[in-house]
Design a protein around this motif. Structure first.
Motif, PDB file in Angstrom:
ATOM      1  N   ARG A 125     -28.124 -24.600 -14.143  1.00  0.00           N
ATOM      2  CA  ARG A 125     -27.411 -24.060 -12.982  1.00  0.00           C
ATOM      3  C   ARG A 125     -26.169 -24.901 -12.736  1.00  0.00           C
ATOM      4  NH1 ARG A 125     -27.825 -19.328 -10.970  1.00  0.00           N
ATOM      5  NH2 ARG A 125     -27.309 -20.168  -8.910  1.00  0.00           N
ATOM      6  N   CYS A 126     -25.084 -24.531 -13.389  1.00  0.00           N
ATOM      7  CA  CYS A 126     -23.837 -25.278 -13.240  1.00  0.00           C
ATOM      8  C   CYS A 126     -23.345 -25.160 -11.800  1.00  0.00           C
ATOM      9  CB  CYS A 126     -22.778 -24.727 -14.193  1.00  0.00           C
ATOM     10  SG  CYS A 126     -21.164 -25.543 -14.024  1.00  0.00           S
ATOM     11  N   PRO A 127     -23.164 -26.271 -11.083  1.00  0.00           N
ATOM     12  CA  PRO A 127     -22.699 -26.204  -9.690  1.00  0.00           C
ATOM     13  C   PRO A 127     -21.270 -25.651  -9.628  1.00  0.00           C
ATOM     14  CG  PRO A 127     -23.632 -28.361 -10.197  1.00  0.00           C
ATOM     15  CD  PRO A 127     -23.435 -27.653 -11.502  1.00  0.00           C
ATOM     16  N   GLU A 128     -21.115 -24.488  -9.049  1.00  0.00           N
ATOM     17  CA  GLU A 128     -19.813 -23.833  -8.966  1.00  0.00           C
ATOM     18  C   GLU A 128     -19.612 -23.246  -7.572  1.00  0.00           C
ATOM     19  OE1 GLU A 128     -19.246 -22.251 -13.577  1.00  0.00           O
ATOM     20  OE2 GLU A 128     -19.963 -20.874 -12.017  1.00  0.00           O
ATOM     21  N   ALA A 129     -18.348 -23.127  -7.201  1.00  0.00           N
ATOM     22  CA  ALA A 129     -17.972 -22.451  -5.963  1.00  0.00           C
ATOM     23  C   ALA A 129     -16.748 -21.602  -6.249  1.00  0.00           C
ATOM     24  CB  ALA A 129     -17.689 -23.462  -4.854  1.00  0.00           C
ATOM     25  N   GLY A 130     -16.710 -20.410  -5.677  1.00  0.00           N
ATOM     26  CA  GLY A 130     -15.602 -19.503  -5.930  1.00  0.00           C
ATOM     27  C   GLY A 130     -14.449 -19.719  -4.955  1.00  0.00           C
ATOM     28  N   LEU A 131     -13.236 -19.603  -5.464  1.00  0.00           N
ATOM     29  CA  LEU A 131     -12.030 -19.689  -4.649  1.00  0.00           C
ATOM     30  C   LEU A 131     -11.374 -18.320  -4.601  1.00  0.00           C
ATOM     31  CD1 LEU A 131     -12.621 -22.704  -5.046  1.00  0.00           C
ATOM     32  CD2 LEU A 131     -10.172 -23.067  -5.396  1.00  0.00           C
ATOM     33  N   ILE A 132     -11.361 -17.701  -3.439  1.00  0.00           N
ATOM     34  CA  ILE A 132     -10.717 -16.403  -3.251  1.00  0.00           C
ATOM     35  C   ILE A 132      -9.256 -16.677  -2.912  1.00  0.00           C
ATOM     36  CG2 ILE A 132     -10.701 -14.290  -1.878  1.00  0.00           C
ATOM     37  CD1 ILE A 132     -13.702 -14.722  -1.426  1.00  0.00           C
ATOM     38  N   CYS A 133      -8.393 -16.519  -3.886  1.00  0.00           N
ATOM     39  CA  CYS A 133      -6.987 -16.919  -3.784  1.00  0.00           C
ATOM     40  C   CYS A 133      -6.139 -15.735  -3.306  1.00  0.00           C
ATOM     41  CB  CYS A 133      -6.484 -17.432  -5.130  1.00  0.00           C
ATOM     42  SG  CYS A 133      -7.449 -18.826  -5.772  1.00  0.00           S
ATOM     43  N   LEU A 134      -5.696 -15.788  -2.060  1.00  0.00           N
ATOM     44  CA  LEU A 134      -4.956 -14.683  -1.470  1.00  0.00           C
ATOM     45  C   LEU A 134      -3.485 -14.723  -1.858  1.00  0.00           C
ATOM     46  CD1 LEU A 134      -6.420 -14.742   2.163  1.00  0.00           C
ATOM     47  CD2 LEU A 134      -7.293 -13.573   0.134  1.00  0.00           C
ATOM     48  N   HIS A 192      -1.023 -19.402  -2.533  1.00  0.00           N
ATOM     49  CA  HIS A 192      -2.376 -19.968  -2.435  1.00  0.00           C
ATOM     50  C   HIS A 192      -2.563 -21.285  -3.185  1.00  0.00           C
ATOM     51  CE1 HIS A 192      -2.990 -17.453  -6.206  1.00  0.00           C
ATOM     52  NE2 HIS A 192      -3.421 -18.648  -6.595  1.00  0.00           N
ATOM     53  N   LYS A 193      -1.596 -21.675  -4.011  1.00  0.00           N
ATOM     54  CA  LYS A 193      -1.805 -22.826  -4.898  1.00  0.00           C
ATOM     55  C   LYS A 193      -2.120 -24.120  -4.137  1.00  0.00           C
ATOM     56  CE  LYS A 193       0.115 -25.284  -8.866  1.00  0.00           C
ATOM     57  NZ  LYS A 193      -0.483 -26.558  -8.469  1.00  0.00           N
ATOM     58  N   ALA A 194      -1.374 -24.420  -3.092  1.00  0.00           N
ATOM     59  CA  ALA A 194      -1.557 -25.700  -2.398  1.00  0.00           C
ATOM     60  C   ALA A 194      -2.987 -25.844  -1.882  1.00  0.00           C
ATOM     61  CB  ALA A 194      -0.561 -25.826  -1.255  1.00  0.00           C
ATOM     62  N   ARG A 195      -3.486 -24.808  -1.213  1.00  0.00           N
ATOM     63  CA  ARG A 195      -4.829 -24.916  -0.645  1.00  0.00           C
ATOM     64  C   ARG A 195      -5.912 -24.761  -1.710  1.00  0.00           C
ATOM     65  NH1 ARG A 195      -2.830 -22.133   4.844  1.00  0.00           N
ATOM     66  NH2 ARG A 195      -2.881 -24.004   6.167  1.00  0.00           N
ATOM     67  N   ALA A 213     -14.645 -25.601  -9.340  1.00  0.00           N
ATOM     68  CA  ALA A 213     -13.982 -24.531  -8.589  1.00  0.00           C
ATOM     69  C   ALA A 213     -13.633 -23.391  -9.535  1.00  0.00           C
ATOM     70  CB  ALA A 213     -12.725 -25.065  -7.920  1.00  0.00           C
ATOM     71  N   VAL A 214     -14.161 -22.201  -9.266  1.00  0.00           N
ATOM     72  CA  VAL A 214     -13.884 -21.014 -10.072  1.00  0.00           C
ATOM     73  C   VAL A 214     -12.858 -20.173  -9.301  1.00  0.00           C
ATOM     74  CG1 VAL A 214     -14.848 -18.962 -11.169  1.00  0.00           C
ATOM     75  CG2 VAL A 214     -16.221 -21.060 -10.996  1.00  0.00           C
ATOM     76  N   LYS A 215     -11.634 -20.152  -9.802  1.00  0.00           N
ATOM     77  CA  LYS A 215     -10.553 -19.488  -9.083  1.00  0.00           C
ATOM     78  C   LYS A 215     -10.453 -18.012  -9.461  1.00  0.00           C
ATOM     79  CE  LYS A 215      -7.725 -23.687  -8.781  1.00  0.00           C
ATOM     80  NZ  LYS A 215      -6.419 -24.296  -9.082  1.00  0.00           N
ATOM     81  N   SER A 216     -10.182 -17.191  -8.456  1.00  0.00           N
ATOM     82  CA  SER A 216      -9.951 -15.764  -8.708  1.00  0.00           C
ATOM     83  C   SER A 216      -8.510 -15.549  -9.155  1.00  0.00           C
ATOM     84  CB  SER A 216     -10.202 -14.967  -7.427  1.00  0.00           C
ATOM     85  OG  SER A 216      -9.158 -15.212  -6.479  1.00  0.00           O
ATOM     86  N   ASP A 217      -8.249 -14.378  -9.686  1.00  0.00           N
ATOM     87  CA  ASP A 217      -6.866 -13.950  -9.854  1.00  0.00           C
ATOM     88  C   ASP A 217      -6.287 -13.711  -8.469  1.00  0.00           C
ATOM     89  OD1 ASP A 217      -7.049 -14.058 -12.629  1.00  0.00           O
ATOM     90  OD2 ASP A 217      -7.813 -11.994 -12.760  1.00  0.00           O
ATOM     91  N   PRO A 218      -4.962 -13.574  -8.338  1.00  0.00           N
ATOM     92  CA  PRO A 218      -4.387 -13.300  -7.025  1.00  0.00           C
ATOM     93  C   PRO A 218      -5.036 -12.079  -6.366  1.00  0.00           C
ATOM     94  CG  PRO A 218      -2.656 -13.879  -8.564  1.00  0.00           C
ATOM     95  CD  PRO A 218      -3.918 -13.777  -9.365  1.00  0.00           C
ATOM     96  N   ILE A 219      -5.545 -12.256  -5.153  1.00  0.00           N
ATOM     97  CA  ILE A 219      -6.234 -11.214  -4.403  1.00  0.00           C
ATOM     98  C   ILE A 219      -5.261 -10.576  -3.408  1.00  0.00           C
ATOM     99  CG2 ILE A 219      -8.092 -10.731  -2.768  1.00  0.00           C
ATOM    100  CD1 ILE A 219      -9.142 -11.431  -5.526  1.00  0.00           C
ATOM    101  N   GLU A 220      -5.183  -9.246  -3.448  1.00  0.00           N
ATOM    102  CA  GLU A 220      -4.275  -8.544  -2.547  1.00  0.00           C
ATOM    103  C   GLU A 220      -4.998  -7.651  -1.536  1.00  0.00           C
ATOM    104  OE1 GLU A 220      -1.182  -9.125  -2.376  1.00  0.00           O
ATOM    105  OE2 GLU A 220      -0.749 -10.172  -4.265  1.00  0.00           O
ATOM    106  N   PHE A 228     -18.116 -19.504  -1.322  1.00  0.00           N
ATOM    107  CA  PHE A 228     -16.732 -19.083  -1.574  1.00  0.00           C
ATOM    108  C   PHE A 228     -15.796 -19.697  -0.535  1.00  0.00           C
ATOM    109  CE2 PHE A 228     -19.339 -15.918  -3.606  1.00  0.00           C
ATOM    110  CZ  PHE A 228     -18.666 -15.632  -4.783  1.00  0.00           C
ATOM    111  N   PHE A 229     -14.584 -19.981  -1.001  1.00  0.00           N
ATOM    112  CA  PHE A 229     -13.570 -20.585  -0.147  1.00  0.00           C
ATOM    113  C   PHE A 229     -12.337 -19.685  -0.129  1.00  0.00           C
ATOM    114  CE2 PHE A 229     -16.391 -23.909  -1.350  1.00  0.00           C
ATOM    115  CZ  PHE A 229     -16.373 -24.851  -0.323  1.00  0.00           C
ATOM    116  N   ILE A 230     -11.898 -19.322   1.062  1.00  0.00           N
ATOM    117  CA  ILE A 230     -10.686 -18.521   1.224  1.00  0.00           C
ATOM    118  C   ILE A 230      -9.480 -19.451   1.163  1.00  0.00           C
ATOM    119  CG2 ILE A 230      -9.436 -16.927   2.709  1.00  0.00           C
ATOM    120  CD1 ILE A 230     -12.047 -15.763   1.802  1.00  0.00           C
ATOM    121  N   CYS A 231      -8.547 -19.171   0.238  1.00  0.00           N
ATOM    122  CA  CYS A 231      -7.365 -20.018   0.062  1.00  0.00           C
ATOM    123  C   CYS A 231      -6.102 -19.165   0.106  1.00  0.00           C
ATOM    124  CB  CYS A 231      -7.417 -20.760  -1.272  1.00  0.00           C
ATOM    125  SG  CYS A 231      -8.893 -21.779  -1.516  1.00  0.00           S
ATOM    126  N   GLY A 232      -5.143 -19.567   0.910  1.00  0.00           N
ATOM    127  CA  GLY A 232      -3.879 -18.832   0.987  1.00  0.00           C
ATOM    128  C   GLY A 232      -2.922 -19.510   1.940  1.00  0.00           C
TER     129      GLY A 232
END
Length: 620
Positions: free
Chosen positions: A487-496, A502-505, A520-527, A544-548
């Protein structure tokens, strides 16, 4: 312009107010007081110091003159260089002999080794050969002191034995290594050793004041100083009671300090220690020459880390530099892999060469007290003297060092400082490079060995000997445990929005998660909500972490969060940043579990995430 005219030119004199105005101009109108900060010694550090900050008495001193803050010799290390005292680890006499001879050939200038590791200390004379005639000893002992001195006294020229083979009963008890002996028992076993060494080896010191035990428990510089002076007074009182003269006792004493990461504070600590001890010895009527403090120093165990271990070289290098500038007589530089307890030929060589570089390439042997006259360091020295003296007097009022160890008062005072240090590390107010900041997920840590617990007497609570990075290292071990379970410890980044939004956050959150070994598993740009839902579905994350950017948050965050919580109520959603209070309430109501920002408690957050991941993996 003529040469004469050029020589007569002078820069205009600048006042403190001029410097202050110039600094505030750079700060774009903000007050320079914003750069001030408080230390663990409760000292307010200013961004600017002037001549008025250092007492005139301190600036008028010269090296070699009491109060000895500038060292015991007028010419500094030109008169007597500090001793390179790298501790050698060896179990057998044959191994020790080989390593000692190799070490002195490569720059070692003191016979330093782990004396309590020797299987047969009775063969010490065979191990050292004639080295004792040229090099002083540098040994801290517990169980083997009497045996070593008895054997060395049999040497044909035992009067040439110099340096120190010393122990501190108070520190032994405080560390929990007394083997159920009381402090009084430890002292009584010491008296015969003192008399024997005084008669047979007049140049050898046997009385140690070891403040490293308290340093490694988290003590502040003020506490270290006060404890060292109080311990020294306890030793003095014991031997005076047993008929020894004050000058004889002082000639047998040596002080040991660990050097931490606050560079200027550590320089000032060593300088203050000399002043304090001169003050104490003077009150006992000691001759001026006897009042000079002899210091053995080592780079801090408390500051070293198991992850990104090569940074330990930099830490030890800076600490060694501070020790030399503070004016020590013996110095041990810890190898970068010291947390493993066993060195290696490479790490030992680098540690020894650190001192040789300071001697031969930094030319520190050629300058007498280079820190002297620095307004900042002189001010720190004076403040430490005042604060440490006040604490020393309080210790004496409470019955002295032995008594406060028995009551647990000093342990409690140290634990309060440790708690503050740990809080600052957990919130990343203070950094441990490679551990709580800039952590590398692919890093291979040192294999830290678990040591036996303390075995102190029933009437003394031992002071734990720790490293400040241990709590975060525990997170990494928990992460490794999950990895072993598959179970690889991962968290998703929802990149707005686009990358620039979203890069800085997203980078901040990635760096926030890394000290816990969480990828940190980053999403593609979310619109829109659909893209966010698709990313959550395809990822295997629970958190999951909201980033934008702020604009993206205002326009997109709330509907996306509501949609996620409706579709995936079991997912935990975090928010990168700290919005205004009204907006925080709306986001929390929509389903945000926590807001992650620069002042967040990184350790507590990551510990919670890993615990939830562990529970989830156990339920599968």
């Amino acid at each position: 312009m003529s040469l004469k005219k050029m020589m007569e030119e002078r820069f205009p004199e600048q006042t403190v107010e001029d410097w202050k105005q110039s600094a505030e101009k750079t700060l774009k109108g903000k007050s320079i007081d914003l750069l001030s900060r408080n230390t663990y010694e409760n000292i307010k550090l200013k961004p600017l110091y002037s001549k008025e900050d250092a007492e005139a008495a301190a600036l008028s001193q010269y090296p070699g003159i009491a109060d000895f803050r500038r060292g015991p010799h007028a010419a500094g290390y030109l008169s007597e260089a500090w001793r390179v005292a790298q501790k050698i680890s060896a179990a057998s006499v044959e191994e020790l002999s080989k390593k000692l001879h190799e070490a002195v050939e490569k720059g070692q200038t003191s016979l330093a080794f782990q004396s309590d590791q020797l299987e047969n200390p009775k063969d010490i004379n065979r191990a050292i050969g004639n080295l004792y005639q040229k090099y002083p000893f540098s040994l801290e002992t517990n169980k083997n002191q009497q045996l070593l001195i008895e054997e060395l006294s049999k040497l044909a020229e035992s009067e040439k034995v110099s340096g120190y083979i010393a122990k501190d009963p108070l520190a032994i008890a405080a560390e929990g290594k007394s083997n159920d002996r009381s402090i009084d028992d430890l002292y009584d076993q010491w008296a015969d050793v003192f008399s024997m060494s005084a008669a047979k080896m007049p140049q050898l010191k046997t009385v140690l004041v070891n403040s490293s035990v308290y340093h490694n428990g988290g003590a502040s510089a003020v506490q270290e100083l006060a404890i060292a002076i109080a311990s020294g007074v306890n030793h003095l009182q014991y031997f005076l009671h047993h008929g020894q003269s004050i000058d004889t006792i002082l000639s047998k004493m040596i002080f040991k300090f660990s050097i931490g990461s606050n560079f200027f504070m550590e320089i000032a600590k060593l300088r203050a220690a000399k002043v304090l001890w001169d003050k104490v010895a003077s009150s006992y009527g000691a001759a001026e020459e006897s009042r000079q403090m002899v210091i053995a120093a080592e780079t801090s165990y408390f500051t070293k880390s198991a992850f990104d271990p090569y940074v330990n070289m930099l830490r030890a290098g800076c600490e060694a530099f501070a020790a030399v500038l503070g004016g020590v007589q013996y110095l041990h530089v810890s190898p970068y892999n010291a947390p493993e307890a066993d060195g290696s030929p490479f790490s030992d060589r680098i540690a020894r060469n650190t001192q040789l570089i300071l001697r031969e390439e930094a030319h520190l042997l050629k300058v007498s007290d280079p820190a002297g006259g620095s307004w900042y360091i002189e001010h720190l020295t004076n403040v430490l003297i005042d604060k440490a003296w006040a604490l020393f007097l309080e210790i004496e009022e409470r019955g002295g060092m032995a008594e406060i160890l028995k009551t647990g008062w000093i342990q409690e005072q140290i634990s309060k400082v440790l708690e503050k240090k740990e809080q600052d590390i957990h919130t990343r107010k203070q950094s441990i490079i490679g551990t709580n900041i800039y952590a590398n997920l692919n890093d291979k840590p040192l294999q830290v060995k678990s040591e036996k617990g303390p075995n102190g007497t029933s009437d003394i609570k031992p002071i734990p000997q720790i490293r400040l990075s241990e709590s975060f290292e525990g997170l990494r071990r928990a992460s490794e445990k999950l990895n072993k379970k598959g179970r690889c410890p991962e968290a998703g980044l929802i990149c707005l929005g686009p990358l620039k939004d979203h890069k800085a956050r997203a980078d901040f959150i990635s760096g926030f998660l890394a000290p816990g070994g969480i990828k940190a598993v980053k999403s593609d740009p979310i619109e829109n909500r659909a893209e966010a839902a698709a990313f959550i579905k395809e990822s295997n994350c629970r958190h999951f972490f909201i980033c934008g950017s702020n604009d993206q948050y205002n326009s997109m965050a709330l509907p996306i969060i509501k949609h996620i919580k409706e579709a995936h109520p079991d997912k935990a959603i975090y928010f990168a940043g700290l919005p205004e209070e009204g907006k925080r309430e709306k986001l929390a109501a929509a389903g945000i579990k926590d807001f992650i920002h620069i002042k967040s408690n990184c350790y507590e957050t990551l510990s919670g995430l890993l615990n939830e991941m562990e529970v989830a993996s156990s339920g599968q």
